[in-house]
Write a protein that holds these residues in place. Structure first.
Motif, PDB file in Angstrom:
ATOM      1  N   TYR A  77       0.829  -1.211   0.000  1.00 28.68           N
ATOM      2  CA  TYR A  77       0.000   0.000   0.000  1.00 28.68           C
ATOM      3  C   TYR A  77       0.866   1.265   0.000  1.00 28.68           C
ATOM      4  CZ  TYR A  77      -4.173   2.810   1.099  1.00 28.68           C
ATOM      5  OH  TYR A  77      -5.211   3.718   1.066  1.00 28.68           O
ATOM      6  N   PHE A 119       1.578   3.470  -4.867  1.00 29.92           N
ATOM      7  CA  PHE A 119       1.277   4.855  -5.234  1.00 29.92           C
ATOM      8  C   PHE A 119       2.548   5.607  -5.616  1.00 29.92           C
ATOM      9  CE2 PHE A 119      -2.264   3.144  -3.055  1.00 29.92           C
ATOM     10  CZ  PHE A 119      -3.373   3.738  -3.629  1.00 29.92           C
ATOM     11  N   ARG A 120       3.658   5.200  -5.022  1.00 28.62           N
ATOM     12  CA  ARG A 120       4.924   5.864  -5.373  1.00 28.62           C
ATOM     13  C   ARG A 120       5.477   5.329  -6.694  1.00 28.62           C
ATOM     14  NH1 ARG A 120       8.817   6.459  -0.488  1.00 28.62           N
ATOM     15  NH2 ARG A 120       9.780   7.841  -2.029  1.00 28.62           N
ATOM     16  N   SER A 134       3.338   7.179  -9.273  1.00 35.51           N
ATOM     17  CA  SER A 134       3.591   8.615  -9.387  1.00 35.51           C
ATOM     18  C   SER A 134       4.884   8.901 -10.150  1.00 35.51           C
ATOM     19  CB  SER A 134       3.668   9.245  -7.997  1.00 35.51           C
ATOM     20  OG  SER A 134       4.899   8.926  -7.387  1.00 35.51           O
ATOM     21  N   GLU A 189       8.021   7.886  -9.010  1.00 33.25           N
ATOM     22  CA  GLU A 189       9.205   8.003  -8.157  1.00 33.25           C
ATOM     23  C   GLU A 189      10.211   6.888  -8.380  1.00 33.25           C
ATOM     24  OE1 GLU A 189       9.362  10.005  -4.397  1.00 33.25           O
ATOM     25  OE2 GLU A 189       7.367   9.205  -4.101  1.00 33.25           O
ATOM     26  N   MET A 198      -8.770   0.593  -7.154  1.00 38.27           N
ATOM     27  CA  MET A 198      -9.697   1.729  -7.291  1.00 38.27           C
ATOM     28  C   MET A 198      -9.027   3.026  -6.832  1.00 38.27           C
ATOM     29  SD  MET A 198     -13.063  -0.260  -5.801  1.00 38.27           S
ATOM     30  CE  MET A 198     -14.201   1.126  -5.671  1.00 38.27           C
ATOM     31  N   GLU A 199      -8.314   2.943  -5.716  1.00 36.53           N
ATOM     32  CA  GLU A 199      -7.641   4.155  -5.231  1.00 36.53           C
ATOM     33  C   GLU A 199      -6.530   4.611  -6.180  1.00 36.53           C
ATOM     34  OE1 GLU A 199      -7.178   3.312  -0.633  1.00 36.53           O
ATOM     35  OE2 GLU A 199      -7.169   5.446  -1.150  1.00 36.53           O
ATOM     36  N   THR A 235      -6.675   4.285  -9.444  1.00 36.57           N
ATOM     37  CA  THR A 235      -7.443   4.987 -10.480  1.00 36.57           C
ATOM     38  C   THR A 235      -7.851   6.379  -9.985  1.00 36.57           C
ATOM     39  OG1 THR A 235      -8.274   2.905 -11.356  1.00 36.57           O
ATOM     40  CG2 THR A 235      -9.551   4.881 -11.875  1.00 36.57           C
ATOM     41  N   ASP A 236      -8.270   6.442  -8.723  1.00 32.70           N
ATOM     42  CA  ASP A 236      -8.732   7.709  -8.130  1.00 32.70           C
ATOM     43  C   ASP A 236      -7.608   8.722  -7.944  1.00 32.70           C
ATOM     44  OD1 ASP A 236     -11.136   6.451  -7.973  1.00 32.70           O
ATOM     45  OD2 ASP A 236     -11.189   6.285  -5.794  1.00 32.70           O
ATOM     46  N   SER A 237      -6.380   8.302  -8.173  1.00 31.23           N
ATOM     47  CA  SER A 237      -5.266   9.238  -8.005  1.00 31.23           C
ATOM     48  C   SER A 237      -4.901   9.913  -9.318  1.00 31.23           C
ATOM     49  CB  SER A 237      -4.059   8.508  -7.410  1.00 31.23           C
ATOM     50  OG  SER A 237      -4.391   8.013  -6.126  1.00 31.23           O
ATOM     51  N   ALA A 238      -5.502   9.448 -10.424  1.00 35.92           N
ATOM     52  CA  ALA A 238      -5.322  10.100 -11.730  1.00 35.92           C
ATOM     53  C   ALA A 238      -3.849  10.340 -12.056  1.00 35.92           C
ATOM     54  CB  ALA A 238      -6.116  11.415 -11.774  1.00 35.92           C
ATOM     55  N   PHE A 239      -3.017   9.350 -11.766  1.00 42.15           N
ATOM     56  CA  PHE A 239      -1.582   9.515 -12.028  1.00 42.15           C
ATOM     57  C   PHE A 239      -1.327   9.626 -13.528  1.00 42.15           C
ATOM     58  CE2 PHE A 239      -1.218   7.154  -7.907  1.00 42.15           C
ATOM     59  CZ  PHE A 239      -0.486   8.098  -7.219  1.00 42.15           C
ATOM     60  N   LEU A 254       0.339   6.478 -15.022  1.00 42.63           N
ATOM     61  CA  LEU A 254      -0.227   5.150 -14.771  1.00 42.63           C
ATOM     62  C   LEU A 254      -1.134   4.741 -15.930  1.00 42.63           C
ATOM     63  CD1 LEU A 254      -0.437   2.740 -12.843  1.00 42.63           C
ATOM     64  CD2 LEU A 254      -2.378   3.887 -11.758  1.00 42.63           C
ATOM     65  N   ALA A 290       6.285   1.880   5.281  1.00 46.71           N
ATOM     66  CA  ALA A 290       6.598   2.984   4.366  1.00 46.71           C
ATOM     67  C   ALA A 290       8.096   3.085   4.110  1.00 46.71           C
ATOM     68  CB  ALA A 290       6.059   4.300   4.923  1.00 46.71           C
ATOM     69  N   ASN A 315       9.926   2.541   0.631  1.00 44.16           N
ATOM     70  CA  ASN A 315      10.847   3.560   0.130  1.00 44.16           C
ATOM     71  C   ASN A 315      12.176   2.947  -0.308  1.00 44.16           C
ATOM     72  OD1 ASN A 315      11.700   6.504  -0.069  1.00 44.16           O
ATOM     73  ND2 ASN A 315      13.272   5.627   1.266  1.00 44.16           N
ATOM     74  N   TYR A 349       0.162   8.601   7.213  1.00 45.40           N
ATOM     75  CA  TYR A 349       1.227   7.636   6.903  1.00 45.40           C
ATOM     76  C   TYR A 349       1.477   7.557   5.398  1.00 45.40           C
ATOM     77  CZ  TYR A 349       4.041   3.395   7.653  1.00 45.40           C
ATOM     78  OH  TYR A 349       5.063   2.481   7.711  1.00 45.40           O
ATOM     79  N   GLU A 391       7.680  15.088  -3.614  1.00 47.60           N
ATOM     80  CA  GLU A 391       6.576  15.059  -4.575  1.00 47.60           C
ATOM     81  C   GLU A 391       5.638  16.248  -4.431  1.00 47.60           C
ATOM     82  OE1 GLU A 391       4.988  11.555  -6.420  1.00 47.60           O
ATOM     83  OE2 GLU A 391       5.370  10.589  -4.504  1.00 47.60           O
ATOM     84  N   GLU A 398      10.810   6.031  10.907  1.00 45.20           N
ATOM     85  CA  GLU A 398      10.795   5.523   9.535  1.00 45.20           C
ATOM     86  C   GLU A 398      11.138   6.610   8.518  1.00 45.20           C
ATOM     87  OE1 GLU A 398       6.980   2.792   9.471  1.00 45.20           O
ATOM     88  OE2 GLU A 398       8.468   2.267   7.948  1.00 45.20           O
ATOM     89  N   ASN A 451      -9.969  14.256  -8.838  1.00 42.88           N
ATOM     90  CA  ASN A 451      -9.154  13.172  -9.399  1.00 42.88           C
ATOM     91  C   ASN A 451      -9.993  11.924  -9.689  1.00 42.88           C
ATOM     92  OD1 ASN A 451      -6.851  14.719  -9.334  1.00 42.88           O
ATOM     93  ND2 ASN A 451      -5.964  13.726  -7.524  1.00 42.88           N
ATOM     94  N   ARG A 452     -10.967  11.660  -8.818  1.00 41.43           N
ATOM     95  CA  ARG A 452     -11.851  10.517  -9.066  1.00 41.43           C
ATOM     96  C   ARG A 452     -12.601  10.711 -10.378  1.00 41.43           C
ATOM     97  NH1 ARG A 452     -14.060  10.223  -2.795  1.00 41.43           N
ATOM     98  NH2 ARG A 452     -12.609   8.604  -2.067  1.00 41.43           N
ATOM     99  N   PRO A 477      -5.027   9.342 -17.648  1.00 42.79           N
ATOM    100  CA  PRO A 477      -5.458  10.499 -16.866  1.00 42.79           C
ATOM    101  C   PRO A 477      -4.823  11.806 -17.353  1.00 42.79           C
ATOM    102  CG  PRO A 477      -4.952   8.656 -15.422  1.00 42.79           C
ATOM    103  CD  PRO A 477      -4.518   8.243 -16.796  1.00 42.79           C
ATOM    104  N   ARG A 526     -17.943   7.383  -4.315  1.00 41.31           N
ATOM    105  CA  ARG A 526     -16.708   6.603  -4.386  1.00 41.31           C
ATOM    106  C   ARG A 526     -16.154   6.264  -2.999  1.00 41.31           C
ATOM    107  NH1 ARG A 526     -14.465   3.405  -8.371  1.00 41.31           N
ATOM    108  NH2 ARG A 526     -12.211   3.657  -8.478  1.00 41.31           N
ATOM    109  N   ILE A 532     -14.979   2.485  -1.756  1.00 42.20           N
ATOM    110  CA  ILE A 532     -13.614   2.138  -1.317  1.00 42.20           C
ATOM    111  C   ILE A 532     -13.677   1.430   0.037  1.00 42.20           C
ATOM    112  CG2 ILE A 532     -11.373   3.068  -0.596  1.00 42.20           C
ATOM    113  CD1 ILE A 532     -11.713   3.409  -3.566  1.00 42.20           C
ATOM    114  N   SER A 570      -5.169   7.498  -1.640  1.00 38.69           N
ATOM    115  CA  SER A 570      -5.688   8.399  -2.681  1.00 38.69           C
ATOM    116  C   SER A 570      -6.029   9.769  -2.096  1.00 38.69           C
ATOM    117  CB  SER A 570      -6.892   7.785  -3.396  1.00 38.69           C
ATOM    118  OG  SER A 570      -7.912   7.440  -2.481  1.00 38.69           O
ATOM    119  N   ASN A 623      -2.734  11.427  -1.780  1.00 40.96           N
ATOM    120  CA  ASN A 623      -2.297  11.840  -3.113  1.00 40.96           C
ATOM    121  C   ASN A 623      -2.982  13.137  -3.544  1.00 40.96           C
ATOM    122  OD1 ASN A 623      -1.000  11.171  -5.794  1.00 40.96           O
ATOM    123  ND2 ASN A 623      -3.154  11.418  -6.347  1.00 40.96           N
TER     124      ASN A 623
END
Lengths: 326, 326
Positions: A18, A22-23, A26, A28, A55-56, A58-62, A65, A239, A243, B18, B28, B56, B161-162, B175, B225, B229, B240, B243
């Protein structure tokens, strides 16, 4: 347009997954010009959660991606994968010894190694994060007939980064000023943090920081950091592990910048007396995209030499434990 | 060297925190040349966990991360903050109405607004993520005497973004090809997703996609949405949401690239018939670092106009609920 790279990730709905996906999405991990398609693998029981993670994403509209796919079968999830991140593994349960842990993970990594060899890109790059990562990597690599064995790596970058973080704190410097730390050996308490050639803002660490601290609290903090995080957070490092995976792949693909080297666990070819084939953390120099070479010819201090044997012995013994799978 | 920016984050050890802190620290949010110092706030009961998160962050050896500080008092955590991300809030408990939720959050955001006004940088930028975010933002902004009220914003970027994600999926586009979506109003089920001027790869969305889908499933998916989720993941949107916070601040500071505008909830000055002072999501154009202006003069369709009133009424009623705090 640059062809999207396919990134397969196991344990994709887990804590590390998780923090990781997302990184990756994006940009990174592979830089701002490289589109990606994420292919997540989970156990059947976690497929709902993985759908939620997709789904999340997709919801980040990267912008980079280009797709998210999910599966509970590695032969689907690894299909055409340019990069395979083996993050998921069976965790240690109460009373389980390290040897037991290695045995229960054996079949998982055998199956995933076979799937990589069968369906991933023929030059797929593999990073094993799931512990015990060096020996899990050895097991997966044993299945490699089509994919070059040198492409199988395991993660000691978290240990490396922890060492950098502690040195920066101690010297009141920023992490960017700390260069050329080495982690040798196994990602376990036998690892050998080595600061003999490390510098902070161009100054030699052994000159700058007192050896009692380096040999004592520093060494212990790096080795025992995982437990300290669990104690504080009530959960294991997620995390910071994600990283480190980002950093490992980023540097392998895009180079280490002005660092001489980074630490990666890769198949030994016998350097520094490490038996051939063991997945061992060495200082690695990146010579081009996806090209690493083990830095050779470094003179080791007596202290480092004496600790090296323990981590070599541990990895040799882990190999013995799984020899029927190799 | 560029002076590090101080970023205060509330709810820093929570799920969104987190996912957020590591992406702030990696650069970012503010770009690859801007060092940062993270100042995390948590409830006393979560300080151990926050210490673990801080460990961390150190263990990630981020080149741009010049410091991590933690506190359980906003007057300490917000000290000198250039950016304040109000992520933490009291979640809805069973049987609680929206008005109750607004009331229980009132004192939190009054206190945090006072702390911002007392100890943050005099030109601090504020983003409220914790729900109900528009009215929580209104409450915090009411304390602003020193910090300009226009600097208080709330997050509808996740909804934005969604919408982008759904349009890209439907049109089999990426996107990055989707531009100029608008979310109007409250971050709640009354929000108004508006695609009348949106384009995909340069083509008008109303020409490209059928209006039955846009008015029906698309509209409903964007509004609902969050619940979907939770159903899939068993937990609310975290990565998300983090993000979207990254995107909101990134674009406010660095611009929207080749987008005409983005969606931000900001204090209304009466545009589009929205009562002055309500924190309302508008299309916002970024005209320079930390400079936004509400895009004016857009012709609204009958459908959008009719939905706008409901979200205006809801926000006006929320303001009424907390009028003693304003």
């Amino acid at each position: 347009m640059t062809r999207p790279m396919r990134i397969a990730v196991t344990g994709a709905a887990g804590q590390i997954g998780y923090s990781l996906l997302f990184r990756i999405a994006s940009g990174e991990m592979l830089g701002p010009d490289q589109p990606v398609i994420i292919q997540g693998l989970e156990l059947p029981v976690a497929m709902n959660a993985l759908e939620g993670v997709a789904m999340e994403l997709t919801d980040s509209a990267f912008p980079l991606l280009h797709g998210v796919e999910v599966a509970d079968d590695p032969k689907i999830a690894f299909k055409g994968a340019d990069i395979v991140l083996l993050v998921g593994s069976r965790p240690r349960s109460a009373g389980m010894e390290r040897a037991d842990l290695i045995r229960v993970n054996g079949p998982i990594f055998t199956g995933q190694g076979q799937a990589i060899d069968t369906v991933a890109a023929e030059d797929a790059k593999v990073l094993v994060v799931g512990n015990p990562c060096n020996t899990n990597c050895l097991i997966a690599a044993a299945q490699a007939r089509r994919v070059p064995r040198a492409n199988f790596t395991a993660m000691t970058r978290l240990d490396h980064n922890r060492a950098v973080g502690q040195l920066a704190l101690r010297a009141q410097a920023t992490p960017a000023q700390v260069k050329n730390v080495i982690i040798w050996g196994n990602h376990s308490s036998t690892m050998v943090p080595d600061t003999d050639r490390a510098t902070i803002d161009g100054r030699s660490v052994p000159d700058l920081l007192d050896s009692a601290w380096l040999e004592g609290p520093f060494d212990e903090t790096v080795r025992e950091r995982g437990k300290a995080i669990i104690q504080a957070r009530g959960k294991s490092s997620a995390a910071s592990a994600a990283n480190a995976a980002i950093d490992h792949i980023h540097d392998w693909f895009l180079g280490t910048g002005d660092q001489e080297w980074t630490s990666m666990a890769v198949p030994s070819q016998g350097q520094y007396g490490v038996p051939e084939g063991l997945i061992f953390s060495f200082p690695c120099r990146i010579t081009g995209p996806w090209q690493y070479e083990i830095v050779e010819g470094l003179e080791l201090s007596a202290s480092v030499k004496s600790k090296m044997q323990a981590t070599i012995d541990e990895l040799a013994s882990e190999r013995e434990t799984v020899k029927d799978l190799l």
